[in-house]
Design a protein around this motif. Sequence first.
Motif, PDB file in Angstrom:
ATOM      1  N   ARG A  30       0.826  -1.212   0.000  1.00  0.00           N
ATOM      2  CA  ARG A  30       0.000   0.000   0.000  1.00  0.00           C
ATOM      3  C   ARG A  30       0.859   1.260   0.000  1.00  0.00           C
ATOM      4  N   GLN A  31       2.070   1.163   0.527  1.00  0.00           N
ATOM      5  CA  GLN A  31       2.992   2.286   0.369  1.00  0.00           C
ATOM      6  C   GLN A  31       3.281   2.521  -1.113  1.00  0.00           C
ATOM      7  N   ARG A  32       3.399   1.439  -1.864  1.00  0.00           N
ATOM      8  CA  ARG A  32       3.638   1.576  -3.307  1.00  0.00           C
ATOM      9  C   ARG A  32       2.441   2.253  -3.977  1.00  0.00           C
ATOM     10  N   LEU A  33       1.233   1.853  -3.592  1.00  0.00           N
ATOM     11  CA  LEU A  33       0.044   2.462  -4.165  1.00  0.00           C
ATOM     12  C   LEU A  33      -0.084   3.925  -3.742  1.00  0.00           C
ATOM     13  N   LEU A  34       0.309   4.246  -2.506  1.00  0.00           N
ATOM     14  CA  LEU A  34       0.291   5.635  -2.059  1.00  0.00           C
ATOM     15  C   LEU A  34       1.271   6.468  -2.878  1.00  0.00           C
ATOM     16  N   ALA A  35       2.475   5.935  -3.094  1.00  0.00           N
ATOM     17  CA  ALA A  35       3.453   6.650  -3.918  1.00  0.00           C
ATOM     18  C   ALA A  35       2.912   6.846  -5.330  1.00  0.00           C
ATOM     19  N   LEU A  36       2.194   5.848  -5.841  1.00  0.00           N
ATOM     20  CA  LEU A  36       1.575   5.984  -7.157  1.00  0.00           C
ATOM     21  C   LEU A  36       0.544   7.110  -7.147  1.00  0.00           C
ATOM     22  N   ALA A  37      -0.229   7.215  -6.067  1.00  0.00           N
ATOM     23  CA  ALA A  37      -1.225   8.284  -5.966  1.00  0.00           C
ATOM     24  C   ALA A  37      -0.561   9.660  -5.997  1.00  0.00           C
ATOM     25  N   THR A  38       0.615   9.803  -5.366  1.00  0.00           N
ATOM     26  CA  THR A  38       1.308  11.100  -5.397  1.00  0.00           C
ATOM     27  C   THR A  38       1.708  11.477  -6.814  1.00  0.00           C
ATOM     28  N   VAL A  39       1.974  10.467  -7.642  1.00  0.00           N
ATOM     29  CA  VAL A  39       2.319  10.709  -9.047  1.00  0.00           C
ATOM     30  C   VAL A  39       1.070  11.061  -9.853  1.00  0.00           C
TER      31      VAL A  39
ATOM     32  N   ALA B 273      -1.840  12.194  -8.962  1.00  0.00           N
ATOM     33  CA  ALA B 273      -2.574  13.395  -8.564  1.00  0.00           C
ATOM     34  C   ALA B 273      -2.131  14.626  -9.345  1.00  0.00           C
ATOM     35  N   ARG B 274      -0.925  14.598  -9.858  1.00  0.00           N
ATOM     36  CA  ARG B 274      -0.386  15.764 -10.564  1.00  0.00           C
ATOM     37  C   ARG B 274      -0.725  15.764 -12.049  1.00  0.00           C
ATOM     38  N   ASP B 275      -1.421  14.733 -12.515  1.00  0.00           N
ATOM     39  CA  ASP B 275      -1.787  14.625 -13.926  1.00  0.00           C
ATOM     40  C   ASP B 275      -0.586  14.878 -14.842  1.00  0.00           C
ATOM     41  N   PRO B 276       0.511  14.160 -14.627  1.00  0.00           N
ATOM     42  CA  PRO B 276       1.688  14.408 -15.466  1.00  0.00           C
ATOM     43  C   PRO B 276       1.450  13.942 -16.905  1.00  0.00           C
ATOM     44  N   LYS B 277       2.177  14.538 -17.830  1.00  0.00           N
ATOM     45  CA  LYS B 277       2.076  14.136 -19.231  1.00  0.00           C
ATOM     46  C   LYS B 277       2.806  12.813 -19.483  1.00  0.00           C
ATOM     47  N   LEU B 278       3.821  12.537 -18.665  1.00  0.00           N
ATOM     48  CA  LEU B 278       4.588  11.289 -18.770  1.00  0.00           C
ATOM     49  C   LEU B 278       4.656  10.647 -17.393  1.00  0.00           C
ATOM     50  N   ILE B 279       4.313   9.358 -17.311  1.00  0.00           N
ATOM     51  CA  ILE B 279       4.364   8.600 -16.062  1.00  0.00           C
ATOM     52  C   ILE B 279       5.396   7.500 -16.214  1.00  0.00           C
ATOM     53  N   ALA B 280       6.379   7.475 -15.322  1.00  0.00           N
ATOM     54  CA  ALA B 280       7.437   6.466 -15.340  1.00  0.00           C
ATOM     55  C   ALA B 280       7.323   5.620 -14.079  1.00  0.00           C
ATOM     56  N   LEU B 281       7.168   4.322 -14.234  1.00  0.00           N
ATOM     57  CA  LEU B 281       6.922   3.414 -13.116  1.00  0.00           C
ATOM     58  C   LEU B 281       8.047   2.387 -13.036  1.00  0.00           C
ATOM     59  N   ASP B 282       8.743   2.351 -11.911  1.00  0.00           N
ATOM     60  CA  ASP B 282       9.865   1.428 -11.727  1.00  0.00           C
ATOM     61  C   ASP B 282       9.409   0.233 -10.888  1.00  0.00           C
ATOM     62  N   GLU B 283       9.270  -0.924 -11.515  1.00  0.00           N
ATOM     63  CA  GLU B 283       8.826  -2.166 -10.865  1.00  0.00           C
ATOM     64  C   GLU B 283       7.534  -1.942 -10.074  1.00  0.00           C
ATOM     65  N   PRO B 284       6.466  -1.472 -10.718  1.00  0.00           N
ATOM     66  CA  PRO B 284       5.260  -1.106  -9.970  1.00  0.00           C
ATOM     67  C   PRO B 284       4.509  -2.282  -9.363  1.00  0.00           C
ATOM     68  N   THR B 285       4.743  -3.520  -9.832  1.00  0.00           N
ATOM     69  CA  THR B 285       3.972  -4.659  -9.324  1.00  0.00           C
ATOM     70  C   THR B 285       4.628  -5.352  -8.141  1.00  0.00           C
ATOM     71  N   VAL B 286       5.868  -5.007  -7.811  1.00  0.00           N
ATOM     72  CA  VAL B 286       6.573  -5.722  -6.741  1.00  0.00           C
ATOM     73  C   VAL B 286       5.808  -5.594  -5.431  1.00  0.00           C
ATOM     74  N   GLY B 287       5.493  -6.723  -4.821  1.00  0.00           N
ATOM     75  CA  GLY B 287       4.810  -6.732  -3.533  1.00  0.00           C
ATOM     76  C   GLY B 287       3.315  -6.496  -3.603  1.00  0.00           C
ATOM     77  N   LEU B 288       2.751  -6.288  -4.807  1.00  0.00           N
ATOM     78  CA  LEU B 288       1.312  -6.063  -4.910  1.00  0.00           C
ATOM     79  C   LEU B 288       0.564  -7.392  -5.008  1.00  0.00           C
ATOM     80  N   ASP B 289      -0.517  -7.510  -4.241  1.00  0.00           N
ATOM     81  CA  ASP B 289      -1.365  -8.685  -4.383  1.00  0.00           C
ATOM     82  C   ASP B 289      -2.283  -8.494  -5.592  1.00  0.00           C
ATOM     83  N   ARG B 290      -3.170  -9.450  -5.820  1.00  0.00           N
ATOM     84  CA  ARG B 290      -4.027  -9.397  -7.008  1.00  0.00           C
ATOM     85  C   ARG B 290      -4.920  -8.155  -6.997  1.00  0.00           C
ATOM     86  N   HIS B 291      -5.448  -7.799  -5.828  1.00  0.00           N
ATOM     87  CA  HIS B 291      -6.300  -6.616  -5.734  1.00  0.00           C
ATOM     88  C   HIS B 291      -5.497  -5.347  -6.036  1.00  0.00           C
TER      89      HIS B 291
END
Length: 463
Positions: free
Chosen positions: A387-396, A398-416
């Motif tokens: 959920r820390q990973r999802l929170l960090a994703l929310a900080t990204v 929220a700013r509606d950036p034109k380019l989103i770069a995600l480094d290993e976004p699935t690590v530690g995430l369950d199916r939900h």
Amino acid sequence: MSAAPGTLTAVLGGSGSGKSTLGRLLAGWLSGGNSGRFTGSLWSGQVGFVPQDAAALLSTVGSTVAEELAFGLENQGLDRRLMRAEVARAADAAGLTALLERDPATLSGGELRRLAVACSAITRPGFLVLDEPLGSLDEAGAASVRALVRGLLDSGTAVVVLSQTADELARAAGQWLVLDGGTVTARGTPGELAGTPALLQSGVVIPALAGFGSGPRRRTAGPSAAARRPGGTEVPAAVLELDSITFGYPAGRRERRGNRGTQRGVLCGLGLAVAPGEIVAVTGPNGAGKSTLLRHFNGLLRPDRGSVRILGKDIAGVPTGRVADRVGLLFQQPRDQLFERTALREVLFGLDRTFGAAADTQARAALAAVGLGDQLEIHPHELPASRQRLLALATVLARDPKLIALDEPTVGLDRHGRERLDEAVGAAAERGAAVVMVTHELDYARAAAHRVLVLTEGTLREL
């Protein structure tokens, strides 16, 4: 639970199920007191533990990988000649021989994980707990860890794996425990528990049921209609353009060996263009330079040669803070970008500069999009790692950036969590954002992206 010598047990569960807490209790990293209440009994002999944040295990006093591996043996007073032999053996088993003279701080996330596992295993503990041991590993690294675990089992070590994924290592276990809400909801062999309601409801990622596999890609549509202005005129052809990017890190003190000009080349004449609404996945071996590549997008790193253009404008000389207005980067370690006292404050930080009075609404919408709409007042470090990973994703987001770069976004995430990630990233692409994600999960990359590229020898090629 109990674990006999030479046995492998997998504790499976979704985000927040209590796996990491159990691991810390088993290893003696948690006890009763101000931080919680402990009841029951716990006994074990010598315990090794590799936490989900593998870097947290390292001593940080070793200036090389070899010194880090030797640290535990030095504390045991092992003869230096035997110590060198054990370090060489452990490095070979973990695929680290070529990295023995490297500074641990220069390793990739996957290389750090292999080092942490090797550091814990080198002392041959009677009991070893591994929290998400295959996270961020390429196939060669995962094979090294699996082989290392087999060697420990053969020598009599009891191994417990904590995981949100029924991966190959978990499937090799003799016993599974399914953890949900801090309670064991099922136990048995993998054959007995595969496909059971307890496992499915827990949120554990089961590769055969995750919508991945060798079939056609799920994302087959091109960039969205949001990439066009009203009236049919098109926005610039690419949000991100990399033109002949070359970059190398200065060689470490021991790597120079008298040659002050030596550079460790990482990116070599690399080119890439990503259109609005396009999702591109980048895969490749550990240490290939994938995280390095992402950090060029927002100016955290600058190329030695070549140019980085965002919406057609070269970012050379533009301060990183200004580039960040258009480029959102999710780090491989989410704790590296979390520093506020509540989840809502985390997402709100600096948002008023862009959205003014609408900042609060924007922040709450981003938190809801990643499934944290009811966690507004929780301290970020009280959230489980996923959920820390999802929170960090929310900080990204929220700013509606034109380019989103995600480094290993699935690590530690369950199916939900993966479903939340997929929905949020897909929605951003539909709004016209370009997305580049780094991942070692090839099946996931094929399912989630319009294009899959592999980074090897400093260049990109399409799979």
